[in-house]
Design an enzyme around this catalytic site. Structure first.
Site, PDB file in Angstrom:
ATOM      1  N   ARG A 115       0.826  -1.204   0.000  1.00 31.70           N
ATOM      2  CA  ARG A 115       0.000   0.000   0.000  1.00 31.70           C
ATOM      3  C   ARG A 115       0.865   1.261   0.000  1.00 31.70           C
ATOM      4  O   ARG A 115       0.459   2.317   0.452  1.00 31.70           O
ATOM      5  CB  ARG A 115      -0.939   0.021   1.193  1.00 31.70           C
ATOM      6  CG  ARG A 115      -0.221  -0.089   2.513  1.00 31.70           C
ATOM      7  CD  ARG A 115      -1.152   0.307   3.597  1.00 31.70           C
ATOM      8  NE  ARG A 115      -0.642  -0.120   4.872  1.00 31.70           N
ATOM      9  CZ  ARG A 115      -1.255   0.113   5.998  1.00 31.70           C
ATOM     10  NH1 ARG A 115      -2.403   0.756   5.991  1.00 31.70           N
ATOM     11  NH2 ARG A 115      -0.746  -0.285   7.135  1.00 31.70           N
ATOM     12  N   ASP A 147      -6.233  -4.288   1.100  1.00 30.49           N
ATOM     13  CA  ASP A 147      -6.856  -3.329   0.178  1.00 30.49           C
ATOM     14  C   ASP A 147      -5.950  -2.200  -0.321  1.00 30.49           C
ATOM     15  O   ASP A 147      -6.363  -1.397  -1.152  1.00 30.49           O
ATOM     16  CB  ASP A 147      -8.112  -2.733   0.829  1.00 30.49           C
ATOM     17  CG  ASP A 147      -7.812  -2.068   2.173  1.00 30.49           C
ATOM     18  OD1 ASP A 147      -6.616  -1.885   2.495  1.00 30.49           O
ATOM     19  OD2 ASP A 147      -8.766  -1.743   2.905  1.00 30.49           O
ATOM     20  N   GLY A 148      -4.747  -2.109   0.230  1.00 34.35           N
ATOM     21  CA  GLY A 148      -3.849  -1.040  -0.224  1.00 34.35           C
ATOM     22  C   GLY A 148      -4.147   0.313   0.372  1.00 34.35           C
ATOM     23  O   GLY A 148      -3.566   1.321  -0.031  1.00 34.35           O
ATOM     24  N   ASP A 282      11.417  -6.709   6.912  1.00 36.88           N
ATOM     25  CA  ASP A 282      10.885  -5.820   5.874  1.00 36.88           C
ATOM     26  C   ASP A 282      10.647  -4.416   6.431  1.00 36.88           C
ATOM     27  O   ASP A 282      10.369  -3.491   5.679  1.00 36.88           O
ATOM     28  CB  ASP A 282       9.582  -6.382   5.296  1.00 36.88           C
ATOM     29  CG  ASP A 282       8.562  -6.704   6.371  1.00 36.88           C
ATOM     30  OD1 ASP A 282       8.890  -7.474   7.289  1.00 36.88           O
ATOM     31  OD2 ASP A 282       7.442  -6.162   6.327  1.00 36.88           O
ATOM     32  N   ASP A 292       8.234   2.636   8.880  1.00 37.35           N
ATOM     33  CA  ASP A 292       6.958   1.934   9.063  1.00 37.35           C
ATOM     34  C   ASP A 292       6.428   2.075  10.489  1.00 37.35           C
ATOM     35  O   ASP A 292       6.558   1.167  11.323  1.00 37.35           O
ATOM     36  CB  ASP A 292       7.054   0.458   8.666  1.00 37.35           C
ATOM     37  CG  ASP A 292       6.927   0.307   7.148  1.00 37.35           C
ATOM     38  OD1 ASP A 292       6.971   1.329   6.449  1.00 37.35           O
ATOM     39  OD2 ASP A 292       6.790  -0.834   6.672  1.00 37.35           O
TER      40      ASP A 292
HETATM   41  P1  AMP Z   1       3.711  -4.130   7.986  1.00 45.80           P
HETATM   42  O1  AMP Z   1       3.939  -5.234   8.954  1.00 45.80           O
HETATM   43  O2  AMP Z   1       2.601  -3.195   8.345  1.00 45.80           O
HETATM   44  O3  AMP Z   1       4.961  -3.379   7.681  1.00 45.80           O
HETATM   45  O4  AMP Z   1       3.201  -4.781   6.623  1.00 45.80           O
HETATM   46  C1  AMP Z   1       3.646  -6.004   6.124  1.00 45.80           C
HETATM   47  C2  AMP Z   1       3.244  -6.155   4.694  1.00 45.80           C
HETATM   48  O5  AMP Z   1       1.822  -6.049   4.549  1.00 45.80           O
HETATM   49  C3  AMP Z   1       3.828  -5.126   3.742  1.00 45.80           C
HETATM   50  O6  AMP Z   1       4.116  -5.777   2.551  1.00 45.80           O
HETATM   51  C4  AMP Z   1       2.702  -4.145   3.565  1.00 45.80           C
HETATM   52  O7  AMP Z   1       2.790  -3.451   2.346  1.00 45.80           O
HETATM   53  C5  AMP Z   1       1.497  -5.039   3.604  1.00 45.80           C
HETATM   54  N1  AMP Z   1       0.273  -4.343   4.022  1.00 45.80           N
HETATM   55  C6  AMP Z   1      -0.040  -3.880   5.259  1.00 45.80           C
HETATM   56  N2  AMP Z   1      -1.254  -3.300   5.256  1.00 45.80           N
HETATM   57  C7  AMP Z   1      -1.726  -3.381   3.988  1.00 45.80           C
HETATM   58  C8  AMP Z   1      -2.925  -2.958   3.333  1.00 45.80           C
HETATM   59  N3  AMP Z   1      -3.915  -2.347   3.984  1.00 45.80           N
HETATM   60  N4  AMP Z   1      -3.037  -3.224   2.019  1.00 45.80           N
HETATM   61  C9  AMP Z   1      -2.073  -3.834   1.338  1.00 45.80           C
HETATM   62  N5  AMP Z   1      -0.934  -4.268   1.890  1.00 45.80           N
HETATM   63  C10 AMP Z   1      -0.755  -4.050   3.198  1.00 45.80           C
HETATM   64 MG    MG Z   2       6.122  -2.659   6.658  1.00 48.36          MG
END
Ligand code: AMP
Ligand code: MG
Length: 541
Positions: A115, A147-148, A282, A292
């Protein structure tokens, strides 16, 4: 205004783009924006999804200025259109990056910018490279089942914390703007079957690079060594040019540099009481920036075992005190990923060992500085610091208030207080959440610590005024307390953004006394102790 006076170009059309990442690295050959595994590419070209009614909530004048944008530009309708992804500037080339990562200790395969959409790389008037990235601007090939999009509450948290961290002197990605999309987004905040519609929002993040450990890991995991080498070479040339031309020796010094920067970042986190909450690989920036902002939190009472992330509540992998070790574990995963370029384990192992060493000495110096000492003297200070941390954890003690107030007391005042039955000077009582926890034994122990500390600062011979100045420069008066962010969110959800603006302004000067804002330096109120958003956060954002 500042820019108008400087008479330099300061509109959106004056932004100069140099999109090196997309120019030099291979793109996904499939142009369709459909969720999938992407091979042989560092990114996919993808446009932001247009939204109904972009509306600016806030922008960071400091970041805008850094990019060469005037306040007036940031208040324009066109700006709101651009930073929600509704309109692209002519030289923007939007894309989402491919990366993988270890989540909670387990390899998760491809993750990627699910997203986040990078708009392009700005070369600012001073020649600095700044990548603009929209978070919450719609799905990409990496969105997997989600949903992005992003909601207002988490976007406020990211926007405010990025800028707060910057002004605290902590390496971090930045935030240029926070906008509402005019659309609603469904979220089940505690994953308990109670979904709710929330206002959608977009944060425009800014950093010299958003490359993560996971960008390298995914290539090695897939055996794509040619592309791994290309991405490493690209990163060294673009972001670490001082290391020289890429080659096996440079790869090692690059890894050593990443280790050192990561150690510095974590030391800052420990200094200000920041808990990231999701230190997956990540979410580790190759530049050693905090990146993040999800279910992060700030230590209120000093509790080394605290994690703000409800998803992490079981193992508490990402608790405050675990962060230095987790960073090293993450660095080891990066070492595994780049090993094929070096084919020697020893230099990588040595760099990981050096990380532990650098962290330890850096942390000791940082703690000594928090106590107003110029340097850490092992003989005296090891015990002093160990005992302080034990005392702070023994009764719920606000870390920020404690250090800030400690600076106001000179050696004589500390010794005098220690000689009384209370042992703790009145000045410091503001730091204690539950004064009843201060048993006679703990008071005695604390008094003894004051005596030892007073002797130590006498010996250091720094005049009180100077000691206080030093301490106030490293011990913030204001941090983005969890409940403050939540109050700003509560208001914003009723359409009142005043507290977002107020906190943004407050946190631009976190080390200053701002007498009319004393209330924001106070202890967390009792109602916030167990309130969701204040003491516990989910990953739902
Ligand atoms: P995070 O742990 O929040 O850094 O996210 C882990 C992964 O999930 C990353 O690849 C993010 O881009 C993806 N991600 C988190 N929330 C969303 C969302 N609402 N829509 C799409 N991808 C998401
Ligand atoms: Mg992340």
């Amino acid at each position: 205004m500042r820019n108008a006076h400087a008479k330099r170009p300061n509109g959106l059309d004056d932004l100069r783009f140099d999109n090196r990442f997309v120019r030099e690295l291979p793109a996904d050959s499939n142009p369709v924006n459909r969720r999938r595994q992407v091979y042989g590419a560092c990114y996919s070209r993808v446009d932001p999804t247009p939204v109904k009614a972009p509306r600016l909530v806030a922008f960071s004048p400091d970041m805008a200025d850094r990019l060469g944008l005037s306040d007036k530009t940031c208040q324009s309708d066109r700006f709101a259109q651009v930073v929600t992804g509704n309109r692209l500037l002519p030289d923007m080339q939007p894309f989402a990056m491919c990366y993988g990562g270890h989540q909670f200790g387990h390899w998760a395969g491809q993750l990627g910018d699910g997203r986040a959409i990078n708009l392009g790389e700005v070369l600012n008037p001073s020649g600095e490279r700044w990548v603009l990235q929209l978070k919450g601007a719609g799905p990409t090939p990496y969105s997997r089942t989600a949903d992005g999009l992003a909601v207002l509450r988490s976007s406020i948290r990211e926007f405010l914390c990025s800028e707060a961290m910057f002004h605290l002197g902590v390496p971090t990605t930045r935030a240029l703007s926070l906008t509402l999309t005019g659309e609603e987004v469904e979220r089940d905040m505690f994953y308990d079957g109670h979904p709710k519609l929330e206002p959608g929002a977009v944060v425009c993040r800014v950093a010299p690079s958003f490359i993560r450990f996971g960008n390298f890991q995914i290539l090695t995991a897939r055996g794509d060594m040619d592309l791994l080498k290309r991405l490493v070479d690209y990163t060294i040339r673009t972001d670490f040019p001082e290391l020289g031309e890429p080659g096996p020796a440079t790869y090692v010094s690059w890894f050593e540099t990443v280790c050192r920067r990561t150690a510095e970042m974590i030391i800052h986190w420990m200094r200000v009481g920041f808990v990231h909450g999701v230190m997956n690989t990540d979410n580790m920036s190759i530049l050693g920036l905090t990146i993040d902002y999800g279910p992060y939190g700030w230590l209120e009472n000093f509790d080394p075992g605290w994690t703000p992330n409800t998803t992490d509540a079981g193992g508490r992998r990402y608790r405050f005190a675990h962060q230095p070790g987790i960073a090293q574990w993450n660095l080891a995963q990066l070492a595994n990923a780049i090993y094929p370029l070096i084919n020697q384990a020893e230099p990588l192992e040595a760099a990981l060992a050096a990380y532990a060493e650098q962290y330890q000495t850096g942390w000791q110096t940082m703690m000594a500085n928090k106590l107003g000492l110029v340097a850490f003297e092992k003989e005296m200070d090891q015990g002093l610091i160990d005992e302080l941390l034990a005392i702070l954890a023994a009764a719920e003690t606000d870390m920020t208030i404690f250090f800030r107030r400690l600076a106001r007391l000179d050696a004589d005042q500390l010794t005098a207080a220690a000689a009384t039955a209370e042992a703790i000077p009145n000045e410091l009582m503001a730091a204690y959440y539950v004064p009843d926890q201060l048993t006679a034994e703990l008071r005695g122990r604390t008094g003894n610590w004051f005596k030892t500390y007073a002797a130590r600062i006498r010996r250091a011979g720094i005049p009180q005024k100077e000691r206080r100045r030093r301490m106030d420069a490293v011990n913030p008066n204001y941090v983005l307390r969890n409940y403050l962010a939540q109050l700003a969110i509560d208001k914003a959800e009723t359409g009142d953004f005043s507290m977002v603006h107020e906190l943004l302004a407050l946190l631009r000067r976190p080390y200053d006394e701002q007498p009319d804002k004393d209330v924001y330096a106070a202890r967390r109120p009792d109602w916030a102790r167990h309130r969701p958003g204040c003491s516990m956060l989910s990953c739902s954002s």
